[in-house]
Design an enzyme around this catalytic site. Structure first.
Site, PDB file in Angstrom:
ATOM      1  N   CYS A  73       0.451  -1.042  -0.274  1.00 19.41           N
ATOM      2  CA  CYS A  73      -0.160   0.096   0.386  1.00 19.41           C
ATOM      3  C   CYS A  73       0.663   0.509  -0.450  1.00 19.41           C
ATOM      4  CB  CYS A  73      -1.203   0.132   0.898  1.00 19.41           C
ATOM      5  SG  CYS A  73       0.075  -0.436   2.728  1.00 19.41           S
ATOM      6  N   HIS A  80      -2.154   0.950   6.633  1.00 20.48           N
ATOM      7  CA  HIS A  80      -2.720   1.048   5.130  1.00 20.48           C
ATOM      8  C   HIS A  80      -2.283   2.390   5.072  1.00 20.48           C
ATOM      9  CE1 HIS A  80      -4.084  -0.202   1.921  1.00 20.48           C
ATOM     10  NE2 HIS A  80      -4.831   0.583   1.935  1.00 20.48           N
ATOM     11  N   ASP A 122      -7.976   4.764  -3.420  1.00 16.78           N
ATOM     12  CA  ASP A 122      -7.215   3.831  -2.464  1.00 16.78           C
ATOM     13  C   ASP A 122      -6.610   2.417  -3.965  1.00 16.78           C
ATOM     14  OD1 ASP A 122      -5.480   1.752  -0.982  1.00 16.78           O
ATOM     15  OD2 ASP A 122      -7.110   1.009  -0.086  1.00 16.78           O
TER      16      ASP A 122
END
Lengths: 664, 305, 317
Positions: free
Chosen positions: A407, A451, A467
């Site tokens: 991420c 994250h 995202d």
């Protein structure tokens, strides 16, 4: 007088036991030499008791005290501060045992012991610790009881049984005090234990930081939703945003600290929940977008995170309400947009070129973002916790060479490209998802749920979250890190015994969830029972809370509980063991109320005869009772107290009702 | 059987007017196989009571008048050389009767007193090496002038303990005395009194008495009484186990006379003054006489239940 | 404080009347925190401060637990005395200067009572345990200085069991008293010989001339001197016999208060010494005090009567 006398053996025994029990929880953070000092002192004390050694003289005592202080200074770097203080306290506790001669010394030792137990709570306040600490407290109470016992040869068990019994009897009153005693904020600030290894997000990020976190199964926080828990793909817990990039590291600019709160509009259905947060040593809280909280001394910052004035040093409970569809900062300040476009002067030529090209192809920011996302989705990007090393231009290397990362890589790269394309963007760091615990209906979020994602600003829509990781590894978002990593076996590879690794064993998993649920309840209802929780709890049960209610609750409840305990302890109804005697005493009390009191030496027959003379109307009933009593007690007729009760009732019915005693 | 006992009481009460309580106690004492000490001034009817009891119970009666020159042989008997047979022949003394009245026992020397008391205790006498059993039943009723009278040898405590009861007859009530003055001489009634009980009946009654039930609770009361005398400071000394046995036996007999087959605390209280009065002394006054106030204390303070 | 004392005593005697046997109950037991209890409270306060400043629920909980234990200890401490029965035992007479020994019996009606302390402050208290449904007897000593009746006053009964943080106590008056005889002081005694006017007897001194004739043996009766027991006969199984002496009449010694010099106490002490001496020698003597004459006699009863008269001389009764 009795203070000066020697310490009974039983008390010494329990003091030694208590010392072991008191020190055990401290073992993890005590320097080794304190443990050595303790074992040596205990052995010496036992030898003193066996008359094989002498008490230390004044020089030895002074020397030991000095040596202990010096040792604390050397091993902790100071004599003040909580850690040093606790080590000093334990050292004093250990040395006091050595020089303990009189009962007064023993009392000091017992009180010191209670303090050491309290300090242990500052390092560990889990439920197991709480229950464990009952052991040293019982042993200390047993030592206290032993000090009072005059019989020196008593066995240790009755003493500890009495101590335990008293503690059990004290529990109801303790619970009452716990609930009703008004909580207040700290009177002055005190040092906190600093060896609490808190892991978690920090105020800057490189991909390696996130990778570190993803190896930790430590708990970050737990959240209970009022109402249905949203699906995990919607659980983006914001902690903070990074708006400055120096080529390697994303960090927070100072501006975010001082900028005025950003404007936003509530929209859509709110979600409300409560969060129990583990200590993080940081000031930001975790919440879904866009959140409001009732917590004191907390405000929403310019990047929509919640931040407290004090760092979260101990676990914290707060309520929050979020509007996921809120419009954020549709009219931003130029300063905040300027900061969301900041990039290093040079570097990453390929990324910048790609950005230029994208900008040309997609003039609308929305389209551009979509194009980037589909690029991540369609190109062979991989999700891995073991990415290959990146070179000087790490974003270029990632986007065009290695194409594998997690991420932090994706969010960093995307923000970079967006900024290069002239779209204000920033990295959001926080946690995503969490494990739903059906037993307690809450979500537990661990460090490996850390994250990073992206939000960009678009005119008219304000800040929009996207995202990029979802495009690469949707299972990371939908079911968690473990599934995302199922191919490479890196999930928690450093902790082979973590129960989280064995989630496929259903019984073990259920056990783990149940245990976690208990701990969650413990945190919410016990550890978190501080001023605000208390207020809410009492309000829920009592309706209103003021000083009067608290005092009434404490005094009334305490009186009631003690009354019940006294009844149970004294059992006044059992004072007379013999049931016949008991009935006869009721007979006596009844007649005494009518003015006929029995003298101690008066036999039942004489008494009945006298009563019958004074109460001629009831003479028959009185005589009947006396005869029945005599027959049972002296003539050996089969004992049936029921018959006596019948006679007594007949007498009672025949007598006019009187409550108080008639003085004859 | 009880009807007979009632008629015994009735018969004695006809002779001894206005003394129902003492008569009943005296009979209780005899039924419980105890010896009786009557302490009173002369002329109060001590001899009459003993004689009457002997008569109605059908017992042989002997009276020994104790004087300072009385010798043990005068009580127990002596061996006399019989010229005809050339042998010593034992002439039994007055003690060989079923009911012996030892009148004014405190006038004799301790030596003579102990001769009687040892016989009482053992139920047999040993004279010149030969042991002779006393008759069955065997009762002694001793009378004694109050110690304040001169020229007497008071019975020591150890000897007093051998009497189950001590009674004091006291002056008769006014009505009783009037009846006494107006009526016939009481002693003249004596020869006409029939024996109400015979030996076997008496033995049967005596065998019944130990069967009278004394429950645990009652024995506890007796123990409390005895314990109080042993622990309370005002008692010079406590009651002996012999005394507690006597107390329970007397209470049983009293209950039996009252027509019950179990003992209640009131029975114990009824016989308590007679049974323990002569065995107790106040600590503050160890040489003093009687434990009347101590007995009252016991009755008042010791919990009956 | 001193002005307050009579009120306190009056209140106390209403509340705990004088009796030879006292059962401790809620009317008679007082209870307050002891010094240790105050220290315990201070420690609790410190723990509470730590709990507040660290906002630590477990520290709160422990503080509350120990506070509750404190409260529960009130019941336990009270219970350790409640139901205890104190009974006065006999106290034998002593001579002034000797410690008087009072016997007190503690009885438990049901449960055991641990570490019960008894005594007359400021003297040290004596601590003992009473087993369940059992009894113990303890002897308490008190120094004596003056002859006459010694009333020790109210007896303090206290207990700090189980935790020592509370003290429960009672003041009971068991109506105990002990007769204190004068302190015997050796010295010469001018004798006056009873009714005799024999000139030779005048001024003779009682220096233990044997005036007794051995008469024979008689059986022992309570009250006989144990010194005259004929142990040889007893060992032969002839029962307890005492040697019987008959003194020669007309030579009874006559201890006369008036014939002595010195102050009253000194005279009584001298008389006390001679009463003991003469009793030991089995010598009959008479004692004359102003307003009181004890006729010549011998034996323990006589001795005790004389000593009692000496102890109570001028003191009323």
């Amino acid at each position: 007088m009795s203070q000066a006398s020697a310490i009974p053996r039983i008390s010494l025994t329990w003091l030694l036991v208590a010392q072991v029990l008191v020190i055990i929880p401290h073992l993890s953070h005590l320097p080794l030499w304190v443990i050595g000092l303790w074992l040596g002192s205990a052995a010496w004390r036992v030898q003193i008791f066996r008359m094989r050694a002498r008490y230390p003289n004044a020089w030895a005592k002074g020397g030991l005290m000095l040596a202990a202080a010096l040792g604390v200074f050397l091993s902790r770097g100071s004599l003040i501060g909580l850690d040093a203080g606790v080590v000093l306290l334990v050292a004093a506790f250990v040395l006091k045992l050595l020089e303990m001669r009189t009962r007064r010394d023993a009392l000091v030792l017992v009180f010191l012991g209670f303090f050491v137990v309290v300090t242990a709570y500052l390092f560990d306040d889990s439920m197991l610790m709480a229950f464990y600490s009952l052991l040293p407290v019982t042993a200390l109470l047993a030592a206290l009881i032993g000090l009072q016992q005059s019989n020196l040869a008593t066995q240790p068990w009755p003493t500890v049984r009495l101590a335990g019994g008293m503690m059990l009897q004290a529990l109801p009153v303790m619970l009452l005090l716990f609930v009703f005693f008004p909580r207040m904020g700290p009177l002055w600030s005190l040092p906190v234990p600093n060896d609490k290894a808190t892991s978690g997000l920090s105020d800057s990020m490189t991909p390696a930081d996130i990778a570190d976190l993803s190896r930790s199964a430590a708990l970050a926080f737990r959240a209970s939703f009022n109402g249905e828990t949203p699906p995990r793909s919607e659980l983006y817990w914001r902690a903070l945003t990074f708006d400055r990039f120096d080529g390697r590291r994303w960090s927070q600019s100072d501006y975010a600290e001082f900028a005025p709160a950003a404007q936003w509009q509530k929209q859509g259905e709110p979600v409300s929940y409560s969060i129990v947060m583990q200590p993080s040593s940081q000031r930001w809280l975790f919440a879904l977008d866009v959140a409001e909280t009732t917590l004191e001394q907390t405000r929403q910052m310019s990047d929509f995170r919640l931040q407290r004035r004090q760092p979260v040093d101990r676990s914290l409970i707060y309520q929050a309400t979020s509007w996921p569809q809120a419009l954020r900062e549709t009219q931003p300040s130029t300063e905040s947009l300027r900061r969301a476009l900041q990039l290093p002067e040079q570097g990453e030529p390929r990324s910048r070129a790609w950005a230029e090209q994208l900008k040309r192809d997609y003039p609308q920011p929305e389209q551009l973002v979509q194009a980037m996302l589909s690029h991540f989705n369609q190109q062979p990007f991989a999700y891995t916790l073991r990415p290959p090393a990146l070179g000087q231009n790490n974003i270029d290397d990632f986007l065009f060479e290695t194409r594998s990362g997690f991420c932090a890589h994706y969010a960093g790269a995307m923000t970079y490209v967006l900024r290069a394309a002239g779209i204000p963007a920033r990295v959001v760091a926080g946690y995503q998802g969490g494990e739903y615990n059906p037993a307690g209906n809450y979500v537990q979020v661990r460090q490996f749920d850390a994250h990073a994602w992206v939000e960009y600003w678009q005119s008219g829509r304000g800040w929009v979250s996207v995202d990029p990781t979802f495009q690469v590894a949707p299972e990371r978002i939908e079911s968690g890190l473990e599934d995302a990593l199922s191919g490479e076996q890196t999930f928690l590879e450093d902790s082979p015994f973590s129960p989280l690794r064995y989630r496929n064993l259903s019984w073990l998993n259920e056990l783990r969830l149940a245990w976690d649920n208990i701990n969650y309840g413990w945190q919410r209802w016990v550890l978190g029972y501080q001023s605000q929780q208390q207020l809410e709890f009492l309000q829920r049960w009592l309706g209103r809370v003021d000083a009067q209610t608290l005092v009434m609750g404490l005094v009334g409840g305490g009186g009631l509980l003690l009354g019940l305990l006294a009844l149970w302890l004294f059992k006044p109804w059992q004072r007379e063991r013999d049931p016949q005697q008991r009935v006869f005493q009721r007979f006596e009390r009844l007649l005494a109320r009518h003015g006929v009191t029995r003298q101690p030496g008066e036999g039942p027959r004489d008494y009945a005869a006298r009563a019958a003379l004074q109460l001629p109307a009831q003479a028959q009933a009185i005589q009947a009772f006396a005869l029945a009593f005599e027959a049972q007690r002296y003539a050996g007729q089969a004992t049936s107290v029921a018959e006596l009760h019948l006679c007594l009732r007949a007498l009672r019915l025949s007598l006019p009702w009187r409550l108080t005693r008639l003085e004859s | 059987m009880r009807a007979k006992l009632d008629s015994v009481l009735e018969a004695v009460n006809q002779v001894l007017l206005g003394k129902e309580q003492q008569v009943r106690l005296a009979l209780t004492c005899l039924l419980a196989e105890g010896h009786l000490l009557i302490e009173d001034l002369p002329g109060m009817g001590k001899t009459t009571l003993s004689h009457t009891l002997a008569k109605v119970l059908g017992l042989s009666f002997q009276r020994i008048q104790f004087t300072s020159d009385l010798l043990p042989g005068d009580i127990l008997g002596t061996s006399v050389f019989d010229k005809d047979t050339g042998q010593f022949v034992f002439h039994p003394g007055p003690i060989f009767a079923e009911l012996v009245l030892a009148d004014e026992i405190n006038r004799a020397t301790p030596k003579s007193q102990s001769a009687l008391l040892e016989a009482m205790e053992e139920g047999q006498v040993t004279i010149e090496g030969a042991t002779r059993p006393l008759p069955q039943p065997f009762f002694v009723i001793a009378t004694q002038n109050p110690v304040s009278q001169g020229g007497t040898f008071a019975l020591p405590e150890s000897q007093l303990d051998r009497f189950m009861m001590r009674l004091s007859l006291g002056y008769p009530g006014k009505a009783a005395e009037k009846a006494l003055l107006l009526g016939d001489s009481r002693r003249s009634l004596l020869p006409h009194l029939p024996a109400v009980l015979n030996h076997s009946e008496l033995a049967r009654v005596q065998a019944e008495i130990p069967k009278v039930r004394a429950s645990d609770a009652l024995v506890d009361y007796v123990l409390r009484l005895v314990d109080a005398t042993r622990t309370q400071p005002q008692f010079a000394w406590g009651l002996s186990p012999r005394a507690s046995l006597a107390l329970l036996a007397a209470a049983r007999a009293w209950a039996f006379l009252a027509g019950r087959d179990y003992v209640i605390p009131e029975d114990v209280q009824a016989v308590l003054p007679a049974v323990v009065g002569h065995r107790l002394r106040e600590r503050a006054d160890p040489a003093g006489h009687g434990g009347g106030s101590l007995v009252q204390w016991l009755l008042r303070e010791v919990p009956a239940l | 404080m001193a002005a307050f004392k009579p009120y306190w005593n009056r209140w106390l005697s209403r509340r705990i009347p004088v009796a030879a046997s006292v059962r401790l109950n809620q009317r008679r037991i007082f209870i307050i925190p002891s010094q240790v209890g105050l220290a315990f409270m201070a420690a609790l306060l410190l723990m509470l401060l730590a709990a507040i400043n660290y906002q630590n629920s477990l520290a709160y909980a422990l503080t509350f637990l120990l506070s509750s234990v404190f409260v529960v200890a009130i019941l336990h401490t009270y219970r350790n005395l409640a139901g205890l029965i104190l009974k006065a035992g006999a106290a034998p007479a002593v001579f002034a200067g000797e410690p008087a020994t009072f016997r007190v019996r503690l009885e438990s009606s049901a449960r055991a009572h641990q570490a019960v302390s008894l005594g007359w402050p400021p003297a040290a208290l004596q601590t003992l345990d009473v087993p369940a449904a059992g009894q113990v007897e303890c002897q308490l000593n008190l120094p004596t200085t003056q002859r006459g009746w010694l009333r020790p006053g109210r007896l303090r009964v206290e207990s700090r069991f189980p935790l020592g943080i509370l003290v429960a106590w009672s003041w009971v008056d068991l109506d105990q008293q002990v007769l204190v005889y004068p302190r015997p002081l050796a010295g010469d005694l001018p004798l006056s010989a009873g009714a005799s006017d024999d000139q030779e007897e005048e001024g003779s001194r009682a220096h233990g001339q044997g005036v007794d004739d051995y008469q024979g043996l008689k059986s022992y009766q309570p009250g006989d001197s144990k010194r005259r027991l004929h142990w040889k006969a007893y060992s032969r199984g002839q029962g307890l016999l005492v040697k019987d002496f008959a003194s020669i009449t007309g030579r009874d010694l006559y201890l006369d208060f008036e014939s002595l010099g010195g102050d009253v106490e000194a005279r009584l002490s001298l008389l006390c010494h001679w009463v003991l001496q003469l009793s030991e020698r089995q010598q009959p003597f008479a004692l004359s005090l102003p307003g009181q004459v004890l006729a010549a006699n011998t034996g323990e009863l006589h001795r005790d009567a004389c000593l009692r008269a000496l102890a109570l001389f001028g003191r009323g009764v």
